[in-house]
Design a protein around this motif. Sequence first.
Motif, PDB file in Angstrom:
ATOM      1  N   ILE A 443      -1.080   0.320  11.082  1.00 23.67           N
ATOM      2  CA  ILE A 443       0.334   0.683  10.956  1.00 23.67           C
ATOM      3  C   ILE A 443       1.061   0.286  12.230  1.00 23.67           C
ATOM      4  O   ILE A 443       0.673   0.678  13.333  1.00 23.67           O
ATOM      5  CB  ILE A 443       0.492   2.194  10.698  1.00 23.67           C
ATOM      6  N   TRP A 695       2.624  -2.732   7.295  1.00 21.81           N
ATOM      7  CA  TRP A 695       2.790  -1.278   7.193  1.00 21.81           C
ATOM      8  C   TRP A 695       3.415  -0.739   8.469  1.00 21.81           C
ATOM      9  O   TRP A 695       3.031  -1.116   9.573  1.00 21.81           O
ATOM     10  CB  TRP A 695       1.430  -0.604   6.967  1.00 21.81           C
ATOM     11  N   ASP A 699       6.873   2.756   5.304  1.00 17.49           N
ATOM     12  CA  ASP A 699       6.021   2.579   4.116  1.00 17.49           C
ATOM     13  C   ASP A 699       5.028   3.722   3.996  1.00 17.49           C
ATOM     14  O   ASP A 699       4.751   4.215   2.906  1.00 17.49           O
ATOM     15  CB  ASP A 699       5.170   1.296   4.153  1.00 17.49           C
ATOM     16  N   VAL A 766       5.445  -1.908  -0.970  1.00 17.86           N
ATOM     17  CA  VAL A 766       4.483  -0.830  -1.191  1.00 17.86           C
ATOM     18  C   VAL A 766       4.803  -0.089  -2.486  1.00 17.86           C
ATOM     19  O   VAL A 766       3.907   0.224  -3.283  1.00 17.86           O
ATOM     20  CB  VAL A 766       4.482   0.142   0.010  1.00 17.86           C
TER      21      VAL A 766
END
Length: 797
Positions: A443, A695, A699, A766
């Motif tokens: 992430i 990400w 998300d 996503v």
Amino acid sequence: MRVARIVAVLLTVVALWLASRLELSNDLTTLFPRTPAAEALARVTRAFGGGDVALVLVRGDDPASVERAAEAAAEELRACASVAGAITSAPPPAAIDPTEAWRFAGPVARARLARAVTEEGMRERLRETRALLLAPGAADVAETIARDPLRLAMIPWQDRIEIAAGVHGSAGDPAGAFVSADGRARLVVVEPRGRAFDAGEAARFTDEAEAALERVTTREAGVTLDLTGGHVVARQTEALVRSDLVRSGALSAVLASLVFALTFRRVRALVAVLPPLAIGTLWTTALAALAYPRLSAVATGFAAVVIGVGVDTGVHVYGRLLRARREGMSPGSAAVVARRETWRPTLGAALAAGGAFGCLALSDVEGMRQLGVLCAAGEVLTALAILVVVPEVGALLERGAPPALPRASWIVALTRTRGRAAAAIAAVASVLAVAAWLGPPPIERGVATLSARELPALATYDAIYATFGGTRGQLVVVSADRDPARARARADAVAEAAERLAERGTIAGFDALASLAPSPELQRARLAERDELDLPSRRGMLSHALAEEGFAVEELAPAIEAFAHPKGDPADVLASEDVALTWLRRRHLADEGGETLAVTYVRVAPAPGADEAARAALRGADPDAVITGFADLERGLARTLAQDLPRVLAGALGVVALVLGASLRRPSRVALAVSVLAVEIALVLVLSRICAVRWHVYDALVLPVLLGITLDEVLFLLEAAERSGSIEQAIAEQAPLGTATALTTAAGFGALVVCRFGGLVDVGKVGALGSTAGVLVAFVVIPAAHRLTKRAAVTTP
């Protein structure tokens, strides 16, 4: 029903008026987490970004043409009603007595001044002075040197003055112009009237300034002029956000309509669904205008999501109406049955999805809270509008023979035998295993902000930094105090520490108010340091050095006499109304929330340990200051994700548990539904790695929401299987509808990929993956589980 129609009409009329008042935010601080560093940066952005100076980058191959264009641009801009002033060089210091040089000298310059009044230092500087007088053009400096042969007044300014995070200009000499080393680039610093966060004022300044620069461009061939600054960025940001809202909403409507028409093989069915869908979206937009003064960039995705997800209700209502017509009911009776039998499950599904979206209100990121609340409200409002309108309109449209039910034999074939069912479950288990082996995707901790690719004004900033040696990355030291004088004094202390850090190479540079306008208190302290040197006692030393170096001592008597009576009258430079200084005040001082903010901008050197050392020294200078910057923001986002994700996930799971418990009742069916959702999330994680989906915090927070959004396909399929007693019949009935609802939801999210704001693009990817994965998993796991747990005969529909 008649009362409901009247209420709907009245709400729509009011919503039209409210929606027209919706304002889109050009303030990206709504994407910041709620941490002390992020809140401080948001305060700085609002207080200083709103009144930021603008910059004009003038470039060309001929230095003389560039200089003419820069001066012409400044003149044209000064004539604009939206411009308070424009300068092409750093404001020159006032002519001062040489003994007042200490007023403007930082710690490094004071050390140089102290050496300059020693015998050895005097001789060194007098030799340099003699060389200046012998050089061409000496007449221009002769008068100044007569007053100050040691050139003490020049020492505080001998280093270039830094503005705007690395852009330099030297005060008080010809090099003070904001010009590149080769002369082929110059800057014009502009003070706009009004605040950048006022859309009207930002647009007015941008339009007038661009028109003024266009007039200069037509006169100076071979020169380009590019405008940037807070007002320009705000104007371009608002235009981008508005464009994203319109484009994604329109694409979502087109894609959802296409899926709906293909599902029912009835283009005319759109006449029944699109109006209430538009009404529900309009109601939600009106709610946004009421709830939020300005809508965050990431929250503008609500329209596309509401349209895509809202079609779900229309699919089920219209599907039930057509089924009733196939069963031989009249159009009017079919409408009654469609509303009576679908209102409870469709509203339940809307409440489940809305509740999941509503869990985003638990986030510490304001933009995500806005997105969650609006999507939650939109889910319920569009469902209500569709339940009111679709059955009535559908009855008018479906007076002829209804279309045949689409076949779904390929779905049945996936789990037709126990062997195939076992293989399907094994495949599902492998997805879980792969997801566990791969782990969660990495992430990104950064803020999904806008870049030079989306905003031309940011590209101009990058060109300025590349030409003049600056950078966007910097620390911002915020000294906030209810007493303006104290706030300024604390910022002065930070500037003193920053100059020492720059001398040691710990920082690459800094931009401080004290560089050009130290507070009277700091000036007094500096003059006290001067007085400790006892300048009157050094008059004889100066006279002797002048004589030894060949100067006419009698002609320099005023300079010698100045040592006898050092001046000591501090004055506040900022008290001047000189336009050349107003930009300095606006860049470093502002009032916000009942406090005065005094800020210092620091560029840390790219060396190991430099950041920690700089922060420690700056914090030592002002222990109450908040040191912030985008690096702090990214660390704050990482902490926010760690805090928000469990909260949002727990909230979404709570919503799912309530809906499943109320709808399914039996523990075995609840367990089956939970397994479908678990596999769906695992599949999304795997697919996101395969598809290289980026990400970030936004998300990750949407992922738990998918649990509620994709729940309706599971519930309707399980309910149909329970009602009919046959999984094959349930699939035949629900497969077309479930596929349509999943694809319309995917269309709503997928439409976000046309946005230019990267945060929305990734949220859309996503969401689209999750919606598609949810229906695929439901049509595999539920039939396979039925096949393995029951030995009922298989009947192909």
